[in-house]
Design a protein around this motif. Structure first.
Motif, PDB file in Angstrom:
ATOM      1  N   ARG A  26       0.847  -1.173   0.000  1.00 48.31           N
ATOM      2  CA  ARG A  26       0.000   0.000   0.000  1.00 48.31           C
ATOM      3  C   ARG A  26       0.884   1.225   0.000  1.00 48.31           C
ATOM      4  O   ARG A  26       1.899   1.285   0.709  1.00 48.31           O
ATOM      5  CB  ARG A  26      -0.900   0.027   1.237  1.00 48.31           C
ATOM      6  CG  ARG A  26      -1.817  -1.188   1.366  1.00 48.31           C
ATOM      7  CD  ARG A  26      -3.045  -1.063   0.502  1.00 48.31           C
ATOM      8  NE  ARG A  26      -3.996  -2.146   0.763  1.00 48.31           N
ATOM      9  CZ  ARG A  26      -5.225  -2.171   0.282  1.00 48.31           C
ATOM     10  NH1 ARG A  26      -5.650  -1.171  -0.473  1.00 48.31           N
ATOM     11  NH2 ARG A  26      -6.037  -3.185   0.548  1.00 48.31           N
ATOM     12  N   GLY A  27       0.535   2.227  -0.797  1.00 46.49           N
ATOM     13  CA  GLY A  27       1.329   3.430  -0.880  1.00 46.49           C
ATOM     14  C   GLY A  27       0.490   4.682  -0.692  1.00 46.49           C
ATOM     15  O   GLY A  27      -0.693   4.642  -0.288  1.00 46.49           O
ATOM     16  N   LEU A  28       1.101   5.826  -1.018  1.00 50.47           N
ATOM     17  CA  LEU A  28       0.400   7.099  -0.880  1.00 50.47           C
ATOM     18  C   LEU A  28      -0.832   7.163  -1.763  1.00 50.47           C
ATOM     19  O   LEU A  28      -1.841   7.794  -1.408  1.00 50.47           O
ATOM     20  CB  LEU A  28       1.360   8.247  -1.209  1.00 50.47           C
ATOM     21  CG  LEU A  28       2.451   8.519  -0.172  1.00 50.47           C
ATOM     22  CD1 LEU A  28       3.383   9.625  -0.674  1.00 50.47           C
ATOM     23  CD2 LEU A  28       1.823   8.935   1.162  1.00 50.47           C
ATOM     24  N   SER A  29      -0.779   6.538  -2.925  1.00 60.11           N
ATOM     25  CA  SER A  29      -1.940   6.582  -3.832  1.00 60.11           C
ATOM     26  C   SER A  29      -3.146   5.916  -3.180  1.00 60.11           C
ATOM     27  O   SER A  29      -4.294   6.361  -3.353  1.00 60.11           O
ATOM     28  CB  SER A  29      -1.599   5.904  -5.160  1.00 60.11           C
ATOM     29  OG  SER A  29      -1.215   4.551  -4.933  1.00 60.11           O
ATOM     30  N   ASP A  30      -2.912   4.835  -2.425  1.00 60.06           N
ATOM     31  CA  ASP A  30      -4.021   4.182  -1.724  1.00 60.06           C
ATOM     32  C   ASP A  30      -4.555   5.077  -0.605  1.00 60.06           C
ATOM     33  O   ASP A  30      -5.765   5.118  -0.348  1.00 60.06           O
ATOM     34  CB  ASP A  30      -3.557   2.836  -1.141  1.00 60.06           C
ATOM     35  CG  ASP A  30      -3.105   1.887  -2.217  1.00 60.06           C
ATOM     36  OD1 ASP A  30      -3.960   1.346  -2.923  1.00 60.06           O
ATOM     37  OD2 ASP A  30      -1.880   1.683  -2.350  1.00 60.06           O
ATOM     38  N   LEU A  31      -3.615   5.756   0.056  1.00 55.07           N
ATOM     39  CA  LEU A  31      -4.032   6.647   1.128  1.00 55.07           C
ATOM     40  C   LEU A  31      -4.824   7.837   0.579  1.00 55.07           C
ATOM     41  O   LEU A  31      -5.766   8.332   1.223  1.00 55.07           O
ATOM     42  CB  LEU A  31      -2.799   7.131   1.896  1.00 55.07           C
ATOM     43  CG  LEU A  31      -3.037   7.688   3.304  1.00 55.07           C
ATOM     44  CD1 LEU A  31      -3.735   6.646   4.191  1.00 55.07           C
ATOM     45  CD2 LEU A  31      -1.724   8.125   3.935  1.00 55.07           C
ATOM     46  N   TYR A  59      -0.016   9.111  10.401  1.00 52.52           N
ATOM     47  CA  TYR A  59      -0.416   7.769   9.990  1.00 52.52           C
ATOM     48  C   TYR A  59       0.829   6.992   9.531  1.00 52.52           C
ATOM     49  O   TYR A  59       1.845   7.569   9.141  1.00 52.52           O
ATOM     50  CB  TYR A  59      -1.474   7.833   8.887  1.00 52.52           C
ATOM     51  CG  TYR A  59      -2.728   8.552   9.332  1.00 52.52           C
ATOM     52  CD1 TYR A  59      -3.817   7.831   9.795  1.00 52.52           C
ATOM     53  CD2 TYR A  59      -2.817   9.949   9.297  1.00 52.52           C
ATOM     54  CE1 TYR A  59      -4.970   8.501  10.225  1.00 52.52           C
ATOM     55  CE2 TYR A  59      -3.962  10.599   9.723  1.00 52.52           C
ATOM     56  CZ  TYR A  59      -5.032   9.871  10.184  1.00 52.52           C
ATOM     57  OH  TYR A  59      -6.158  10.518  10.619  1.00 52.52           O
ATOM     58  N   PHE A  60       0.702   5.653   9.572  1.00 52.63           N
ATOM     59  CA  PHE A  60       1.846   4.798   9.233  1.00 52.63           C
ATOM     60  C   PHE A  60       1.416   3.738   8.230  1.00 52.63           C
ATOM     61  O   PHE A  60       0.395   3.053   8.435  1.00 52.63           O
ATOM     62  CB  PHE A  60       2.418   4.123  10.486  1.00 52.63           C
ATOM     63  CG  PHE A  60       2.896   5.095  11.534  1.00 52.63           C
ATOM     64  CD1 PHE A  60       4.192   5.574  11.516  1.00 52.63           C
ATOM     65  CD2 PHE A  60       2.028   5.549  12.523  1.00 52.63           C
ATOM     66  CE1 PHE A  60       4.626   6.470  12.481  1.00 52.63           C
ATOM     67  CE2 PHE A  60       2.450   6.447  13.488  1.00 52.63           C
ATOM     68  CZ  PHE A  60       3.753   6.908  13.469  1.00 52.63           C
ATOM     69  N   LEU A  61       2.207   3.616   7.149  1.00 45.93           N
ATOM     70  CA  LEU A  61       1.995   2.580   6.130  1.00 45.93           C
ATOM     71  C   LEU A  61       3.091   1.527   6.299  1.00 45.93           C
ATOM     72  O   LEU A  61       4.273   1.810   6.140  1.00 45.93           O
ATOM     73  CB  LEU A  61       2.061   3.192   4.724  1.00 45.93           C
ATOM     74  CG  LEU A  61       0.981   4.213   4.374  1.00 45.93           C
ATOM     75  CD1 LEU A  61       1.309   4.866   3.039  1.00 45.93           C
ATOM     76  CD2 LEU A  61      -0.378   3.544   4.321  1.00 45.93           C
ATOM     77  N   SER A  62       2.681   0.282   6.634  1.00 51.35           N
ATOM     78  CA  SER A  62       3.679  -0.784   6.861  1.00 51.35           C
ATOM     79  C   SER A  62       3.986  -1.500   5.549  1.00 51.35           C
ATOM     80  O   SER A  62       3.200  -1.478   4.590  1.00 51.35           O
ATOM     81  CB  SER A  62       3.160  -1.785   7.893  1.00 51.35           C
ATOM     82  OG  SER A  62       2.096  -2.546   7.346  1.00 51.35           O
ATOM     83  N   ASN A  63       5.157  -2.165   5.525  1.00 50.95           N
ATOM     84  CA  ASN A  63       5.550  -2.877   4.306  1.00 50.95           C
ATOM     85  C   ASN A  63       4.755  -4.156   4.098  1.00 50.95           C
ATOM     86  O   ASN A  63       4.882  -4.800   3.051  1.00 50.95           O
ATOM     87  CB  ASN A  63       7.051  -3.193   4.336  1.00 50.95           C
ATOM     88  CG  ASN A  63       7.434  -4.047   5.548  1.00 50.95           C
ATOM     89  OD1 ASN A  63       6.592  -4.383   6.369  1.00 50.95           O
ATOM     90  ND2 ASN A  63       8.712  -4.391   5.650  1.00 50.95           N
ATOM     91  N   ASP A  64       3.961  -4.567   5.074  1.00 50.86           N
ATOM     92  CA  ASP A  64       3.102  -5.731   4.879  1.00 50.86           C
ATOM     93  C   ASP A  64       1.649  -5.334   4.629  1.00 50.86           C
ATOM     94  O   ASP A  64       0.729  -6.160   4.772  1.00 50.86           O
ATOM     95  CB  ASP A  64       3.191  -6.681   6.086  1.00 50.86           C
ATOM     96  CG  ASP A  64       2.817  -6.008   7.392  1.00 50.86           C
ATOM     97  OD1 ASP A  64       2.542  -4.797   7.375  1.00 50.86           O
ATOM     98  OD2 ASP A  64       2.796  -6.702   8.420  1.00 50.86           O
TER      99      ASP A  64
END
Length: 408
Positions: free
Chosen positions: A329-334, A384-389
């Motif tokens: 998940r990346g910034l585009s998903d956010l 907010y935090f986006l994890s690598n999993d």
């Protein structure tokens, strides 16, 4: 002043010339050393080829001697059979003349004796030749034991031997030459003797040279076998030796037949085998390299060690494929998520600005990227935090903790 400056220039030039001369001398020494190394390597390779050729010649000679011995035995049997048949025929002839006069009997017996004498003489001569020849070609004498070795030598490299002692222990050493390459079928042999145009080749040796070179190239390594007899406890000996050689200093590993590293046996039985192997680095002069292998086998009070240099490399098993990770998940998903999922007002994230922060943090064992979100008037809305999993977290500043959020 000008004179001093000129002297300094001259001295500087002299030093440069001296330095250049030393460099030339050093380059000459290096070239000579390289030449000597190359010559030594070529001499060593020639010696190895000669040794392999001698081994092949000895093996062919031994086969020829065995074939000669078989032929002599067959000839002797044929002569004996012929002599028996002649004697049987003579006996029948004597029985058939029982009714004739004594004079005729004596004359007939003399004739038969004259016939039998050269036949028996030929048979006796053939037998005598066979036994005399057999006396010269006695079977190989039994192997003599050798002193208990402290080291094995494999391709000129010493290796710690089995730690064995005791007068009751006998050690024998043998060489196991490589198996010769299988002979080609008869039709292929005939084709090799005659060229494509039907003319014979190889008469002057020019056509046979490549075949000889190929045969030399196919010769494998001559294995060395050590047999130990009269051991008190070979199972414990092999187990301890395998553990010793598997240390980092010795560099060996327990492998299977493909040189794949495997775990040591949980328990060594009363009989069995285990293979140890290690990769050998190649020297600067091109020597060395390859694989050192020790095949240990034991049964009862005996054991054996076979030294070999198999082709290939000792290697680890391939790592197991990891379980498929959650979609990234990346910034585009956010940016596409509904604000309510983030605990923010509004119907779209277009009214917010997202600014990723430098560095990374670890949450629940996963590496996460921190993103600060700002609303209208550049007002801070949250972290907010986006994890690598693929997980999403929100920082609860009041509790100084993170809370996992749902994407959907």
């Amino acid at each position: 002043m000008k004179q001093d400056k000129a002297d300094k220039i001259i001295q500087k030039a002299e030093r440069r010339a001296e330095k250049a001369a030393k460099q030339v001398e050093l380059a000459g020494k290096k070239a000579e050393a390289a030449k000597q190394k190359s010559a030594a390597k070529a001499e060593k390779k020639a010696a190895q080829v000669a040794k392999r050729a001698e081994q092949m010649a000895a093996k062919h000679n031994k086969k020829a001697e065995q074939a000669t011995k078989k032929a002599q035995m067959a000839a002797q049997k044929a002569q004996e059979k012929k002599a028996k048949a002649a004697a049987k025929t003579a006996a029948k002839a004597l029985d058939g003349e029982g009714g004739e006069e004594d004079g005729k009997k004596k004359k007939s017996k003399k004739k038969l004796l004259l016939i039998l004498i050269p036949v028996l003489a030929a048979a006796i001569g053939a037998g005598a030749f066979f036994f005399l020849k057999g006396g010269e070609e006695k079977e190989d004498a039994p192997a003599e034991p050798i002193p208990i070795p402290l080291e094995y030598v494999l391709n000129e490299v010493p290796i710690t031997a089995l730690p064995v002692s005791g007068e009751a222990v006998l050690v024998y050493q043998e060489e196991i030459p490589p198996e010769p390459a299988p002979e080609p079928p008869a039709d292929e042999t005939e084709k090799s003797e005659t060229g494509e145009d039907g003319e014979e080749t190889g008469k002057d040796g020019e056509e046979e040279a490549p075949a000889a070179e190929a045969e030399e190239a196919e010769l494998g390594f001559t294995k060395i076998l050590y047999r130990y007899e009269g051991l008190q406890n070979p199972v414990s000996l092999i187990s301890a030796y395998a553990g010793l050689m598997s240390t980092e200093d010795a560099g060996f590993s327990i492998v299977d037949e493909t040189l794949l590293r495997i775990d040591p046996p949980e328990e060594y039985g009363e009989s069995g085998s285990v293979q140890l192997a290690r990769n050998v680095p190649q020297g600067e002069d091109g020597t060395g390299g390859g694989v050192h292998s020790l095949l240990l086998s034991w049964e009862g009070a005996n054991c054996s060690v076979i030294l070999d240099m198999p082709e290939g490399r000792v290697h680890d098993p391939k790592p197991e494929s990891a379980a498929p990770a959650a979609p990234r998940r990346g910034l585009s998903d956010l940016e596409a998520i509904h604000p309510s999922k983030l605990g923010l007002p509004g119907e779209s994230m277009e009214a917010y600005e997202m600014i990723p922060q430098e560095g990374a943090v670890r949450i629940a064992g996963s590496v996460c990227m921190r993103v600060n979100i700002y609303g209208e008037g550049n007002q801070f809305a949250g972290s907010y935090f986006l994890s690598n999993d693929g997980k999403l977290y929100k920082l609860d500043e009041a509790a100084n903790a993170v809370v996992e959020l749902e994407w959907e």
